[in-house]
Design a protein around this motif. Sequence first.
Motif, PDB file in Angstrom:
ATOM      1  N   PRO A 226       0.659  -1.111  -0.059  1.00 43.81           N
ATOM      2  CA  PRO A 226       0.076   0.045   0.042  1.00 43.81           C
ATOM      3  C   PRO A 226       0.749   1.228  -0.038  1.00 43.81           C
ATOM      4  O   PRO A 226       2.024   1.331   0.440  1.00 43.81           O
TER       5      PRO A 226
ATOM      6  N   PHE B 189       0.758   4.893   1.366  1.00 37.53           N
ATOM      7  CA  PHE B 189      -0.111   5.672   2.369  1.00 37.53           C
ATOM      8  C   PHE B 189       0.174   7.125   2.104  1.00 37.53           C
ATOM      9  O   PHE B 189      -0.822   7.824   2.564  1.00 37.53           O
TER      10      PHE B 189
ATOM     11  N   THR C 111      -0.949   8.387  -0.505  1.00 41.72           N
ATOM     12  CA  THR C 111      -2.170   8.859  -0.993  1.00 41.72           C
ATOM     13  C   THR C 111      -3.001   9.068  -0.045  1.00 41.72           C
ATOM     14  O   THR C 111      -4.203   9.580  -0.606  1.00 41.72           O
TER      15      THR C 111
ATOM     16  N   PRO D 239      -5.123   6.706   1.564  1.00 43.08           N
ATOM     17  CA  PRO D 239      -6.473   6.237   0.977  1.00 43.08           C
ATOM     18  C   PRO D 239      -7.581   6.055   2.005  1.00 43.08           C
ATOM     19  O   PRO D 239      -7.412   6.013   3.324  1.00 43.08           O
TER      20      PRO D 239
ATOM     21  N   LEU E 196     -10.353   0.441   1.302  1.00 42.21           N
ATOM     22  CA  LEU E 196      -9.414  -0.647   0.779  1.00 42.21           C
ATOM     23  C   LEU E 196      -9.702  -0.619  -0.740  1.00 42.21           C
ATOM     24  O   LEU E 196      -8.549  -1.038  -1.264  1.00 42.21           O
TER      25      LEU E 196
ATOM     26  N   GLU F 167      -9.296   2.025  -2.764  1.00 47.92           N
ATOM     27  CA  GLU F 167      -8.324   2.784  -3.145  1.00 47.92           C
ATOM     28  C   GLU F 167      -7.068   2.006  -2.958  1.00 47.92           C
ATOM     29  O   GLU F 167      -6.375   2.405  -3.769  1.00 47.92           O
ATOM     30  N   VAL F 168      -6.900   1.419  -2.085  1.00 48.83           N
ATOM     31  CA  VAL F 168      -5.408   0.727  -1.728  1.00 48.83           C
ATOM     32  C   VAL F 168      -5.065  -0.196  -3.138  1.00 48.83           C
ATOM     33  O   VAL F 168      -4.110  -0.361  -3.426  1.00 48.83           O
TER      34      VAL F 168
ATOM     35  N   GLN G  18      -4.804   1.272  -6.379  1.00 50.04           N
ATOM     36  CA  GLN G  18      -3.529   2.091  -6.475  1.00 50.04           C
ATOM     37  C   GLN G  18      -2.452   0.973  -6.628  1.00 50.04           C
ATOM     38  O   GLN G  18      -1.390   1.041  -7.722  1.00 50.04           O
ATOM     39  N   SER G  19      -2.432  -0.231  -6.052  1.00 51.85           N
ATOM     40  CA  SER G  19      -1.352  -1.180  -6.239  1.00 51.85           C
ATOM     41  C   SER G  19      -1.585  -1.947  -7.646  1.00 51.85           C
ATOM     42  O   SER G  19      -0.671  -2.131  -8.126  1.00 51.85           O
TER      43      SER G  19
END
Length: 187
Positions: free
Chosen positions: A150, A152, A154, A156, A159, A161-162, A165-166
């Motif tokens: 993750p 962090f 960002t 978020p 979950l 959004e995490v 992003q990944s």
Amino acid sequence: MQKRLIVGISGASGIIYGVRALELLREHGVQTHLVVSKSAELTLHHELDMSLDALRDLADEVHPIKDVGASIASGSFLTEGMLVAPCSVRSMAEIATGVTSTLLTRAADVVLKERRRLVLMVRETPLHTGHLRSMTALSEMGAVIAPPVPAFYTRPQSLDEVVTQSVGRALELFGLPIAQVQRWQGH
């Protein structure tokens, strides 16, 4: 020719990463060729309220895990490469050794031999020395080891959004601009 990407989903926890990859690739008009391990089918039922048919519907083409004669098992089938999300340690070890037992690991092996991009979202912790050696061998062969870590910075709020992003960062390794990825802006 439309961009094509192979998406492998192995049985490691984190099947949402493969699902989100398929969703984002569809949004970006990338043709997807999906192969799902038997363990991943079990994981799907434990981690998500989603049927196997619904997962398959996210892909343009689905290849049975045992079909080693499928198009994606040949280097003459042109793709941008392959994303394995999530990637179990077992799948990673098969790919690292070239001793493949399923279409998922055979397709990854073909991607490596053709010098195409292979991105493995390895889902395991802690790692022992054997895992690290497999990762090193794969990196030396040209694979990208991209565990879903993750971001962090960002900040978020969910979950979702995490995960986005990944997965977005992993897909950008194929030259795909993913608008949902938040970028570090400095201090």
